[in-house]
Design a protein around this motif. Structure first.
Motif, PDB file in Angstrom:
ATOM      1  N   ASP A  17       0.855  -1.187   0.000  1.00  0.00           N
ATOM      2  CA  ASP A  17       0.000   0.000   0.000  1.00  0.00           C
ATOM      3  C   ASP A  17       0.895   1.242   0.000  1.00  0.00           C
ATOM      4  N   PRO A  18       0.731   2.116  -0.980  1.00  0.00           N
ATOM      5  CA  PRO A  18       1.557   3.335  -1.036  1.00  0.00           C
ATOM      6  C   PRO A  18       1.444   4.219   0.212  1.00  0.00           C
ATOM      7  N   ASP A  19       0.359   4.073   0.972  1.00  0.00           N
ATOM      8  CA  ASP A  19       0.220   4.853   2.206  1.00  0.00           C
ATOM      9  C   ASP A  19       1.048   4.285   3.353  1.00  0.00           C
ATOM     10  N   SER A  20       1.554   3.061   3.173  1.00  0.00           N
ATOM     11  CA  SER A  20       2.315   2.440   4.256  1.00  0.00           C
ATOM     12  C   SER A  20       3.780   2.199   3.892  1.00  0.00           C
ATOM     13  N   SER A  21       4.168   2.525   2.660  1.00  0.00           N
ATOM     14  CA  SER A  21       5.535   2.228   2.218  1.00  0.00           C
ATOM     15  C   SER A  21       6.041   3.340   1.298  1.00  0.00           C
ATOM     16  N   TRP A  22       7.186   3.920   1.654  1.00  0.00           N
ATOM     17  CA  TRP A  22       7.807   4.949   0.818  1.00  0.00           C
ATOM     18  C   TRP A  22       8.162   4.367  -0.553  1.00  0.00           C
ATOM     19  N   THR A  23       8.671   3.149  -0.572  1.00  0.00           N
ATOM     20  CA  THR A  23       9.022   2.504  -1.834  1.00  0.00           C
ATOM     21  C   THR A  23       7.788   2.328  -2.710  1.00  0.00           C
ATOM     22  N   ALA A  62      24.282   5.824   0.121  1.00  0.00           N
ATOM     23  CA  ALA A  62      23.261   4.814   0.427  1.00  0.00           C
ATOM     24  C   ALA A  62      21.928   5.210  -0.197  1.00  0.00           C
ATOM     25  N   ASP A  63      21.591   6.499  -0.116  1.00  0.00           N
ATOM     26  CA  ASP A  63      20.354   6.977  -0.751  1.00  0.00           C
ATOM     27  C   ASP A  63      20.399   6.777  -2.269  1.00  0.00           C
ATOM     28  N   VAL A  64      21.559   7.052  -2.866  1.00  0.00           N
ATOM     29  CA  VAL A  64      21.715   6.885  -4.317  1.00  0.00           C
ATOM     30  C   VAL A  64      21.494   5.427  -4.716  1.00  0.00           C
ATOM     31  N   LEU A  65      22.108   4.510  -3.986  1.00  0.00           N
ATOM     32  CA  LEU A  65      21.940   3.086  -4.317  1.00  0.00           C
ATOM     33  C   LEU A  65      20.477   2.659  -4.191  1.00  0.00           C
ATOM     34  N   TYR A  66      19.827   3.092  -3.125  1.00  0.00           N
ATOM     35  CA  TYR A  66      18.412   2.764  -2.941  1.00  0.00           C
ATOM     36  C   TYR A  66      17.583   3.307  -4.103  1.00  0.00           C
ATOM     37  N   HIS A  67      17.752   4.588  -4.410  1.00  0.00           N
ATOM     38  CA  HIS A  67      16.938   5.199  -5.451  1.00  0.00           C
ATOM     39  C   HIS A  67      17.284   4.679  -6.849  1.00  0.00           C
ATOM     40  N   LEU A  68      18.536   4.263  -7.057  1.00  0.00           N
ATOM     41  CA  LEU A  68      18.908   3.625  -8.321  1.00  0.00           C
ATOM     42  C   LEU A  68      18.132   2.328  -8.498  1.00  0.00           C
ATOM     43  N   LEU A  69      18.088   1.525  -7.448  1.00  0.00           N
ATOM     44  CA  LEU A  69      17.376   0.248  -7.535  1.00  0.00           C
ATOM     45  C   LEU A  69      15.868   0.449  -7.685  1.00  0.00           C
ATOM     46  N   VAL A  70      15.315   1.476  -7.033  1.00  0.00           N
ATOM     47  CA  VAL A  70      13.886   1.770  -7.194  1.00  0.00           C
ATOM     48  C   VAL A  70      13.613   2.199  -8.635  1.00  0.00           C
ATOM     49  N   MET A  71      14.454   3.088  -9.162  1.00  0.00           N
ATOM     50  CA  MET A  71      14.278   3.555 -10.541  1.00  0.00           C
ATOM     51  C   MET A  71      14.347   2.380 -11.517  1.00  0.00           C
TER      52      MET A  71
END
Length: 102
Positions: A17-23, A62-71
């Motif tokens: 649920d987008p309301d419960s997870s930033w990802t 660490a933020d870059v790696l996370y957002h790279l994987l999300v992208m």
């Protein structure tokens, strides 16, 4: 947390649920928003690298790696896909690899 563990968490959050997870919220906004967020984080990492603040750079990296994987996940590219490409490139020098792209 390993990159494999992070990638698995991102994959699991695709259906959350987008309301419960930033990802899940990022993924719900689409690939373009994920790419924008990755770009913001990359710029923040660059700024910290130039400033020389290693603690802040570590956090931003660490933020870059996370957002790279999300992208990448938003476009269906997995960590395994990225690792396979890195393995393919391992057999040639960096200079040869760069030359093959032009």
């Amino acid at each position: 947390m390993s990159l494999q563990s992070l990638a698995a968490t991102i994959d699991a959050r695709k259906s959350a649920d987008p309301d419960s997870s930033w990802t899940a919220k990022l993924l719900a906004k689409g690939p373009e928003k994920c790419a924008e967020k990755f770009g913001e984080e990359a710029i923040e990492a660059i700024i910290e690298a130039v400033k020389g603040d290693t603690d802040a750079l570590t956090s931003e990296a660490a933020d870059v790696l996370y957002h790279l994987l999300v992208m990448c996940a938003a476009r269906g590219v997995s960590l395994a896909d990225i690792e396979a490409e890195l393995s393919r490139r391992e057999a040639q020098s960096g200079l040869a690899e760069k030359a093959s792209r032009s």
